[in-house]
Write a protein that holds these residues in place. Sequence first.
Motif, mmCIF file in Angstrom:
data_model
loop_
_atom_site.group_PDB
_atom_site.id
_atom_site.type_symbol
_atom_site.label_atom_id
_atom_site.label_comp_id
_atom_site.label_asym_id
_atom_site.label_seq_id
_atom_site.Cartn_x
_atom_site.Cartn_y
_atom_site.Cartn_z
ATOM 1 N N VAL A 102 0.841 -1.202 0.000
ATOM 2 C CA VAL A 102 0.000 0.000 0.000
ATOM 3 C C VAL A 102 0.878 1.255 0.000
ATOM 4 C CG1 VAL A 102 -1.571 1.351 1.464
ATOM 5 C CG2 VAL A 102 -2.028 -1.069 1.034
ATOM 6 N N SER A 103 2.007 1.207 0.694
ATOM 7 C CA SER A 103 2.881 2.373 0.849
ATOM 8 C C SER A 103 3.937 2.490 -0.235
ATOM 9 C CB SER A 103 3.577 2.300 2.215
ATOM 10 O OG SER A 103 2.630 2.215 3.245
ATOM 11 N N HIS A 104 4.025 1.523 -1.117
ATOM 12 C CA HIS A 104 5.124 1.438 -2.083
ATOM 13 C C HIS A 104 5.334 2.726 -2.883
ATOM 14 C CE1 HIS A 104 7.994 -0.508 -4.699
ATOM 15 N NE2 HIS A 104 7.327 -0.005 -5.734
ATOM 16 N N SER A 105 4.290 3.275 -3.470
ATOM 17 C CA SER A 105 4.477 4.466 -4.314
ATOM 18 C C SER A 105 4.912 5.664 -3.485
ATOM 19 C CB SER A 105 3.219 4.783 -5.117
ATOM 20 O OG SER A 105 2.152 5.113 -4.259
ATOM 21 N N ARG A 106 4.392 5.776 -2.284
ATOM 22 C CA ARG A 106 4.792 6.890 -1.414
ATOM 23 C C ARG A 106 6.253 6.764 -0.998
ATOM 24 N NH1 ARG A 106 -0.563 5.549 0.172
ATOM 25 N NH2 ARG A 106 -1.955 7.274 -0.272
ATOM 26 N N ILE A 107 6.666 5.534 -0.706
ATOM 27 C CA ILE A 107 8.058 5.294 -0.333
ATOM 28 C C ILE A 107 8.972 5.620 -1.514
ATOM 29 C CG2 ILE A 107 9.726 3.499 0.316
ATOM 30 C CD1 ILE A 107 7.846 4.426 2.594
ATOM 31 N N GLU A 108 8.586 5.208 -2.703
ATOM 32 C CA GLU A 108 9.388 5.531 -3.890
ATOM 33 C C GLU A 108 9.523 7.040 -4.070
ATOM 34 O OE1 GLU A 108 7.634 3.509 -7.250
ATOM 35 O OE2 GLU A 108 9.010 1.830 -7.006
ATOM 36 N N ALA A 109 8.449 7.770 -3.829
ATOM 37 C CA ALA A 109 8.497 9.233 -3.967
ATOM 38 C C ALA A 109 9.450 9.841 -2.936
ATOM 39 C CB ALA A 109 7.098 9.825 -3.824
ATOM 40 N N LEU A 110 9.424 9.337 -1.715
ATOM 41 C CA LEU A 110 10.331 9.841 -0.681
ATOM 42 C C LEU A 110 11.786 9.504 -1.015
ATOM 43 C CD1 LEU A 110 8.258 9.022 2.514
ATOM 44 C CD2 LEU A 110 8.814 11.303 1.632
ATOM 45 N N CYS A 111 12.007 8.331 -1.543
ATOM 46 C CA CYS A 111 13.366 7.942 -1.934
ATOM 47 C C CYS A 111 13.868 8.835 -3.072
ATOM 48 C CB CYS A 111 13.406 6.469 -2.329
ATOM 49 S SG CYS A 111 13.139 5.351 -0.933
ATOM 50 N N ALA A 112 13.001 9.110 -4.049
ATOM 51 C CA ALA A 112 13.374 9.991 -5.152
ATOM 52 C C ALA A 112 13.672 11.394 -4.644
ATOM 53 C CB ALA A 112 12.265 10.017 -6.201
ATOM 54 N N ARG A 113 12.895 11.843 -3.694
ATOM 55 C CA ARG A 113 13.116 13.186 -3.130
ATOM 56 C C ARG A 113 14.464 13.264 -2.422
ATOM 57 N NH1 ARG A 113 13.247 18.322 -3.447
ATOM 58 N NH2 ARG A 113 12.525 19.443 -1.617
ATOM 59 N N ALA A 114 14.840 12.211 -1.685
ATOM 60 C CA ALA A 114 16.153 12.183 -1.028
ATOM 61 C C ALA A 114 17.255 12.282 -2.068
ATOM 62 C CB ALA A 114 16.306 10.907 -0.205
ATOM 63 N N HIS A 115 17.097 11.574 -3.159
ATOM 64 C CA HIS A 115 18.085 11.619 -4.240
ATOM 65 C C HIS A 115 18.164 13.031 -4.830
ATOM 66 C CE1 HIS A 115 20.565 10.179 -7.512
ATOM 67 N NE2 HIS A 115 19.744 10.800 -8.352
ATOM 68 N N ASP A 116 17.019 13.684 -5.010
ATOM 69 C CA ASP A 116 16.983 15.040 -5.553
ATOM 70 C C ASP A 116 17.710 16.031 -4.646
ATOM 71 O OD1 ASP A 116 15.486 14.082 -7.666
ATOM 72 O OD2 ASP A 116 13.572 14.880 -6.908
ATOM 73 N N LEU A 117 17.656 15.793 -3.345
ATOM 74 C CA LEU A 117 18.261 16.716 -2.379
ATOM 75 C C LEU A 117 19.742 16.430 -2.116
ATOM 76 C CD1 LEU A 117 15.325 16.879 0.188
ATOM 77 C CD2 LEU A 117 16.182 18.783 -1.205
ATOM 78 N N ALA A 172 22.108 19.353 -2.683
ATOM 79 C CA ALA A 172 21.695 20.685 -2.206
ATOM 80 C C ALA A 172 22.887 21.355 -1.519
ATOM 81 C CB ALA A 172 20.521 20.555 -1.251
ATOM 82 N N PRO A 173 22.969 22.683 -1.589
ATOM 83 C CA PRO A 173 24.130 23.379 -1.036
ATOM 84 C C PRO A 173 24.311 23.212 0.480
ATOM 85 C CG PRO A 173 22.660 24.910 -2.194
ATOM 86 C CD PRO A 173 22.054 23.569 -2.272
ATOM 87 N N ASP A 174 23.237 23.141 1.226
ATOM 88 C CA ASP A 174 23.325 23.019 2.685
ATOM 89 C C ASP A 174 22.841 21.623 3.086
ATOM 90 O OD1 ASP A 174 22.742 23.036 5.468
ATOM 91 O OD2 ASP A 174 22.364 25.183 5.441
ATOM 92 N N ALA A 175 23.770 20.783 3.502
ATOM 93 C CA ALA A 175 23.452 19.381 3.796
ATOM 94 C C ALA A 175 22.449 19.237 4.939
ATOM 95 C CB ALA A 175 24.729 18.618 4.135
ATOM 96 N N ARG A 176 22.577 20.018 5.984
ATOM 97 C CA ARG A 176 21.646 19.914 7.121
ATOM 98 C C ARG A 176 20.245 20.336 6.697
ATOM 99 N NH1 ARG A 176 19.440 22.620 11.626
ATOM 100 N NH2 ARG A 176 19.482 21.347 13.524
ATOM 101 N N THR A 177 20.156 21.425 5.956
ATOM 102 C CA THR A 177 18.858 21.894 5.476
ATOM 103 C C THR A 177 18.220 20.846 4.569
ATOM 104 O OG1 THR A 177 19.533 24.201 5.663
ATOM 105 C CG2 THR A 177 17.684 23.729 4.197
ATOM 106 N N ALA A 178 19.016 20.216 3.709
ATOM 107 C CA ALA A 178 18.500 19.178 2.822
ATOM 108 C C ALA A 178 17.979 17.986 3.631
ATOM 109 C CB ALA A 178 19.578 18.723 1.850
ATOM 110 N N LEU A 179 18.746 17.548 4.614
ATOM 111 C CA LEU A 179 18.331 16.421 5.460
ATOM 112 C C LEU A 179 17.038 16.752 6.192
ATOM 113 C CD1 LEU A 179 18.796 13.654 6.840
ATOM 114 C CD2 LEU A 179 20.161 14.893 8.554
ATOM 115 N N LEU A 180 16.979 17.934 6.790
ATOM 116 C CA LEU A 180 15.779 18.311 7.543
ATOM 117 C C LEU A 180 14.570 18.497 6.634
ATOM 118 C CD1 LEU A 180 17.253 20.693 10.257
ATOM 119 C CD2 LEU A 180 16.582 18.284 10.483
#
Length: 193
Positions: free
Chosen positions: A61-76, A79-87
């Motif tokens: 049920v959560s598969h597509s949402r998890i994939e979107a979150l994983c893609a977002r982590a890759h996109d970030l 990012a110039p500020d690592a802490r801001t990207a993580l948060l």
Amino acid sequence: MPAQQRADARRNHARILAVAEAEVADRGADASLEQIARTAGVGSATVRRHFPTRRALLEAVSHSRIEALCARAHDLADAPDARTALLAWLDEVVAYCASVRGLAAALAHDGAAPDPLHGNSCASAIEAAGTPLLRRAAGEGTVAPTVTMADLITLVVGIALATEHHPDPAAQADRLFRLAVAGLSPAVGVPHG
């Protein structure tokens, strides 16, 4: 006849998953497998054949949402500020968990190994996606080097589960996440007793 069975099995799987998504959205991780079977027009054994455990069902049920979150982590990742990207990424994970009933339960660590039939568990996928963000922030000295992604996912899951029945779970989860990030007394050191 085997080709017909495979087509029937695919249709059953799709129907069960669609019904399960609605049931989990409505009732959370404790959605009734029997109700899912009835609504999908199949037997309980058919549901269990496709999803042998509740965790397997929640992960599907959560598969597509998890994939979107994983893609977002890759996109970030760059990012110039690592802490801001993580948060920012963790904030999105908190928002998903608070707004999608059942997702926090799919991420919760219960000691169960990933289901070999359904691939990596949701938590493993999220941890793998977020670890580069955490390592980069720790490498820059903006996050303590002892913090692990498992720690952060446990924090997110705890916040989501604690706020699930709040009148405004997303707002309360966001508030608690920001409190956890800021700490109780960010301008004052922790007293030593």
